[in-house]
Motif scaffolding. Structure first.
Motif, PDB file in Angstrom:
ATOM      1  N   ALA A  15     -10.320  23.805 -11.316  1.00  0.00           N
ATOM      2  CA  ALA A  15      -9.905  22.153 -11.366  1.00  0.00           C
ATOM      3  C   ALA A  15      -8.630  21.822 -11.950  1.00  0.00           C
ATOM      4  O   ALA A  15      -8.233  22.749 -12.899  1.00  0.00           O
ATOM      5  CB  ALA A  15     -10.919  21.601 -12.586  1.00  0.00           C
ATOM      6  N   VAL A  16      -7.957  21.087 -11.397  1.00  0.00           N
ATOM      7  CA  VAL A  16      -6.737  20.501 -11.748  1.00  0.00           C
ATOM      8  C   VAL A  16      -6.854  19.460 -12.700  1.00  0.00           C
ATOM      9  O   VAL A  16      -7.670  18.410 -12.277  1.00  0.00           O
ATOM     10  CB  VAL A  16      -5.575  20.141 -10.665  1.00  0.00           C
ATOM     11  CG1 VAL A  16      -4.495  19.653 -11.228  1.00  0.00           C
ATOM     12  CG2 VAL A  16      -5.386  21.335  -9.762  1.00  0.00           C
ATOM     13  N   SER A  91      -8.765  15.968 -11.384  1.00  0.00           N
ATOM     14  CA  SER A  91      -8.791  15.151 -12.420  1.00  0.00           C
ATOM     15  C   SER A  91      -7.568  14.530 -12.776  1.00  0.00           C
ATOM     16  O   SER A  91      -6.502  15.523 -13.098  1.00  0.00           O
ATOM     17  CB  SER A  91      -9.841  15.535 -13.323  1.00  0.00           C
ATOM     18  OG  SER A  91      -9.648  14.660 -14.465  1.00  0.00           O
ATOM     19  N   ASN A  92      -7.250  13.384 -13.067  1.00  0.00           N
ATOM     20  CA  ASN A  92      -5.943  12.850 -13.269  1.00  0.00           C
ATOM     21  C   ASN A  92      -5.950  11.635 -14.352  1.00  0.00           C
ATOM     22  O   ASN A  92      -6.977  11.001 -14.318  1.00  0.00           O
ATOM     23  CB  ASN A  92      -5.179  12.449 -12.112  1.00  0.00           C
ATOM     24  CG  ASN A  92      -6.058  11.453 -11.252  1.00  0.00           C
ATOM     25  OD1 ASN A  92      -7.175  11.692 -10.791  1.00  0.00           O
ATOM     26  ND2 ASN A  92      -5.647   9.852 -11.393  1.00  0.00           N
ATOM     27  N   ASP A 179      -3.344  11.371  -8.475  1.00  0.00           N
ATOM     28  CA  ASP A 179      -4.337  12.064  -7.655  1.00  0.00           C
ATOM     29  C   ASP A 179      -3.777  12.123  -6.196  1.00  0.00           C
ATOM     30  O   ASP A 179      -3.878  13.134  -5.594  1.00  0.00           O
ATOM     31  CB  ASP A 179      -5.622  11.383  -7.694  1.00  0.00           C
ATOM     32  CG  ASP A 179      -5.861  10.142  -7.353  1.00  0.00           C
ATOM     33  OD1 ASP A 179      -5.071   9.225  -8.020  1.00  0.00           O
ATOM     34  OD2 ASP A 179      -6.327   9.533  -6.374  1.00  0.00           O
ATOM     35  N   SER A 180      -3.444  10.752  -5.799  1.00  0.00           N
ATOM     36  CA  SER A 180      -2.926  10.808  -4.322  1.00  0.00           C
ATOM     37  C   SER A 180      -1.699  11.522  -4.195  1.00  0.00           C
ATOM     38  O   SER A 180      -1.579  12.209  -3.020  1.00  0.00           O
ATOM     39  CB  SER A 180      -2.694   8.979  -3.889  1.00  0.00           C
ATOM     40  OG  SER A 180      -3.823   8.524  -4.125  1.00  0.00           O
ATOM     41  N   TRP A 181      -0.826  11.586  -5.066  1.00  0.00           N
ATOM     42  CA  TRP A 181       0.559  12.218  -5.078  1.00  0.00           C
ATOM     43  C   TRP A 181       0.291  13.786  -4.800  1.00  0.00           C
ATOM     44  O   TRP A 181       0.859  14.423  -4.005  1.00  0.00           O
ATOM     45  CB  TRP A 181       1.418  11.886  -6.260  1.00  0.00           C
ATOM     46  CG  TRP A 181       2.332  12.940  -6.334  1.00  0.00           C
ATOM     47  CD1 TRP A 181       2.798  13.491  -7.706  1.00  0.00           C
ATOM     48  CD2 TRP A 181       3.764  13.211  -5.798  1.00  0.00           C
ATOM     49  NE1 TRP A 181       3.891  14.122  -7.504  1.00  0.00           N
ATOM     50  CE2 TRP A 181       4.426  14.136  -6.368  1.00  0.00           C
ATOM     51  CE3 TRP A 181       4.293  12.721  -4.422  1.00  0.00           C
ATOM     52  CZ2 TRP A 181       5.623  14.505  -5.917  1.00  0.00           C
ATOM     53  CZ3 TRP A 181       5.165  13.224  -3.822  1.00  0.00           C
ATOM     54  CH2 TRP A 181       5.940  14.259  -4.610  1.00  0.00           C
ATOM     55  N   LEU A 182      -0.665  14.279  -5.784  1.00  0.00           N
ATOM     56  CA  LEU A 182      -0.965  15.792  -5.860  1.00  0.00           C
ATOM     57  C   LEU A 182      -1.579  16.088  -4.684  1.00  0.00           C
ATOM     58  O   LEU A 182      -1.364  17.197  -3.939  1.00  0.00           O
ATOM     59  CB  LEU A 182      -1.932  15.915  -7.180  1.00  0.00           C
ATOM     60  CG  LEU A 182      -0.974  15.888  -8.565  1.00  0.00           C
ATOM     61  CD1 LEU A 182      -2.122  16.277  -9.684  1.00  0.00           C
ATOM     62  CD2 LEU A 182       0.187  16.604  -8.278  1.00  0.00           C
ATOM     63  N   HIS A 195      -3.326  11.460   2.576  1.00  0.00           N
ATOM     64  CA  HIS A 195      -2.809  10.345   1.822  1.00  0.00           C
ATOM     65  C   HIS A 195      -4.102   9.738   1.579  1.00  0.00           C
ATOM     66  O   HIS A 195      -4.623   8.892   2.385  1.00  0.00           O
ATOM     67  CB  HIS A 195      -2.020   9.594   2.419  1.00  0.00           C
ATOM     68  CG  HIS A 195      -1.480   8.267   1.757  1.00  0.00           C
ATOM     69  ND1 HIS A 195      -1.301   7.114   1.908  1.00  0.00           N
ATOM     70  CD2 HIS A 195      -1.023   8.350   0.228  1.00  0.00           C
ATOM     71  CE1 HIS A 195      -0.765   6.357   0.903  1.00  0.00           C
ATOM     72  NE2 HIS A 195      -0.794   7.076  -0.198  1.00  0.00           N
ATOM     73  N   CYS A 196      -4.732  10.147   0.290  1.00  0.00           N
ATOM     74  CA  CYS A 196      -5.967   9.460   0.082  1.00  0.00           C
ATOM     75  C   CYS A 196      -6.249   9.298  -1.402  1.00  0.00           C
ATOM     76  O   CYS A 196      -5.259   9.902  -2.292  1.00  0.00           O
ATOM     77  CB  CYS A 196      -7.202  10.632   0.566  1.00  0.00           C
ATOM     78  SG  CYS A 196      -7.610  11.996  -0.250  1.00  0.00           S
ATOM     79  N   THR A 197      -7.259   8.941  -1.737  1.00  0.00           N
ATOM     80  CA  THR A 197      -7.668   8.597  -3.289  1.00  0.00           C
ATOM     81  C   THR A 197      -8.956   8.496  -3.394  1.00  0.00           C
ATOM     82  O   THR A 197      -9.820   8.469  -2.121  1.00  0.00           O
ATOM     83  CB  THR A 197      -6.823   7.448  -3.899  1.00  0.00           C
ATOM     84  OG1 THR A 197      -7.044   7.445  -5.612  1.00  0.00           O
ATOM     85  CG2 THR A 197      -7.638   6.104  -3.437  1.00  0.00           C
TER      86      THR A 197
END
Length: 551
Positions: A15-16, A91-92, A179-182, A195-197
């Motif tokens: 998990a990030v 998780s962000n 989250d999208s950027w990562l 490219h998602c969320t």
């Protein structure tokens, strides 16, 4: 060695956990929920002007790669085979806004952090366009119009950053929360990155309809946001793509939850009425309301809790958000220098065992729930010549607890059934004085899991349970029992109420400091009206005397 081998019975899930203050990567045993190893890196926050909070998206991404590599090295030292890691969850920190170039992969501006206040005049101007009898923004999103959420941050970037404007015109711009950027970067970036969320992060943008679970055309038009730059919205538990680099290349990224939703899952609050409070940079109390979208009458947010699978139902939550919790400890360390490390706060508070009538309202970014008062600024009051840094340290911890009491009271009024105890998690819960203070101020027991990393655990559970991964069962009978530490109230109810009512007086003193609009695009002279709360804090600290501050 044998013990290490024994620890890895069954598949593992990583998990990030990318927060406001730090990035971590943690690895869990999917059968026992045991934390096997982790690594953490602190993240810089930049304050280019009063009220502005930014972070470097490339630093954030690099910290994720570093944490993954270091954790994998540690697992190797424990004789744990990293090929057992079958999935990764993300998780962000929520709401924090990034715009990047999909051709070069470069961010077009720093990430504008959720705490940032630069958009206050945008909020004031937009609020004039919402009919008093038809708050369509709140009815569609569950959120009040506030600097807190992504839409107004994105609007600021479109209005003020030439690189962003040009990239949008040339169809090169992508928007996302962290989250999208990562996920885009980790799944290949300019070479086919996804490219998602997920629904929980999308629900914090103020552009997402929490009923239809889609980006809302009317909201995008209201904020002037081009829909083509928005990420695809997915469930919180499905395979989004595969890691394209590093030690875990080829492992699916299959879980994504905003940090507070992840903590709700990690605390296993799957039933209607179950709640948790997370103590991080801010403080966030979430109560699962099931399939019902409950709207608050007392200043709480309505938000999406989770959707654990493409074909699974969506769950909603009521949320009380406090902007400054752990951030006040960091402020005492970095701005005032009265502690050298965050852990020292407990030692200082223990020395005196009381604030001696000193109250600290850390409204550095205005007040969030239940007030939603952007004009507030931080104050320390009730000072005497006897006050020293230990009393201020104690008052800072009390401030976190009082703010939690305010949002818990609001939640109890909205839900109609008072919580009998409070489940807690987050980095600050290792502070035993804070936990005891919280029980005293709420006058109910506070219950803390022995493994406090519930945010990362929630992301790992979502990833491991995803279709196509299937290594983590979320069935009630399969969930691991969690050992808990319990803190009971140790003061009488009358004393608790007196302290709380005095705190409320202090809060009223903090409101109304900012009397002019904050700037949108950068006349520094306008900021002269902004830091009044800071001046009050500074002058009061000076009154205490250098003798007390230094020792």
């Amino acid at each position: 060695m044998a013990a290490a081998k024994k620890a890895v019975l069954g598949p593992l899930v990583g998990a990030v956990d990318q927060g406001t203050s730090s990035t971590r990567f943690l690895v869990f045993n999917s059968k026992t929920a045991e934390l096997l190893s982790h690594h953490q890196v602190e993240i810089k926050q930049e304050f280019p002007r009063e009220g502005w909070v930014e972070q470097d998206p490339k630093e954030i991404l690099q910290s994720v790669y570093e944490c993954i590599e270091k954790t994998c090295e540690k697992l190797g030292q424990l004789n744990i085979d990293i090929s057992n890691i079958k999935a990764i969850g993300v998780s962000n920190q929520r709401e924090t806004t990034v715009v990047w170039d999909k051709v070069t992969g470069e961010p077009l501006y720093n990430a504008v952090v959720w705490l940032d206040l630069r958009t206050q005049s945008t909020v004031e101007n937009l609020s004039k366009r919402i009919p008093g009898n038809n708050n369509f923004v709140k009815s569609k999103t569950g959120l009040p119009l506030s600097t807190y959420f992504s839409a107004v941050k994105l609007r600021w970037l479109l209005d003020n950053v030439k690189k962003v404007q040009e990239a949008v015109e040339e169809n090169r711009a992508l928007f996302g929360t962290i989250d999208s950027w990562l996920i885009w970067s980790l799944t290949g970036g300019i070479h086919g990155g996804v490219h998602c969320t997920d629904v929980t992060n999308a629900s914090r943008t103020m552009l997402f309809n929490i009923h239809s679970l889609e980006w809302d055309k009317e909201l995008c038009e209201f904020f002037g946001i081009p829909m083509e730059i928005l990420p695809n919205v997915r469930s919180s538990s499905e395979i989004y793509g595969l890691m394209k680099a590093g030690a875990l290349e080829g492992v699916p990224i299959s879980g994504c939850l905003g940090d507070q939703s992840a903590a709700l899952v990690g605390q296993m609050c799957f039933q209607d009425g179950q709640a948790k409070n997370t103590y991080g940079t801010g403080c966030f109390l979430l109560c699962n309301t099931g399939h019902k979208c409950v709207f608050s009458e007392h200043g709480l947010l309505t938000t999406i809790a989770y959707k654990l699978g493409r074909d699974k139902p969506v769950y909603y939550a009521l949320e009380g958000s406090v902007a400054i919790a752990g951030a006040v400890i960091r402020w005492l360390r970095d701005n005032l220098g009265i502690i050298k490390s965050s852990e020292e706060i407990e030692k200082l508070a223990k020395e005196v065992g009381t604030s001696y009538g000193c109250y600290f309202v850390p409204a550095f970014s205005g007040l969030y729930a239940p007030y939603w008062e952007p004009s507030a600024r931080g104050i320390i009051c009730g000072l005497t010549q006897f006050t020293n840094k230990c009393h201020i340290a104690f008052a800072a911890l009390e401030a976190v607890c009082f703010q939690t009491r305010e949002i818990l009271d609001a939640m109890n009024r909205d839900c109609g059934i008072p919580l009998s105890h409070l489940q807690v998690d987050g980095g600050m819960t290792s502070n035993k004085i804070l936990m005891q203070l919280q029980a005293d101020i709420l006058y109910i027991p506070v219950v803390k899991p022995s493994m406090p990393e519930t945010t990362a655990l929630g992301a790992a559970m979502a990833a491991g349970a995803a279709e196509g991964v299937g290594v983590w069962s979320l069935e009630p009978e399969d969930l691991s029992a969690v050992t808990m530490e319990r803190f009971e109230p140790q003061i009488n109810a009358e004393e608790s109420e007196i302290r709380y009512s005095t705190w409320k007086k202090a809060v009223m003193k903090s409101i109304g400091w900012v009397t002019t609009q904050s700037p949108e695009s950068g006349d520094p002279s306008i900021f002269c009206s902004l830091p009044l709360g800071f001046f009050i804090v500074s002058s009061m600290v000076m009154l205490i005397g250098a003798r007390y501050i230094s020792g």
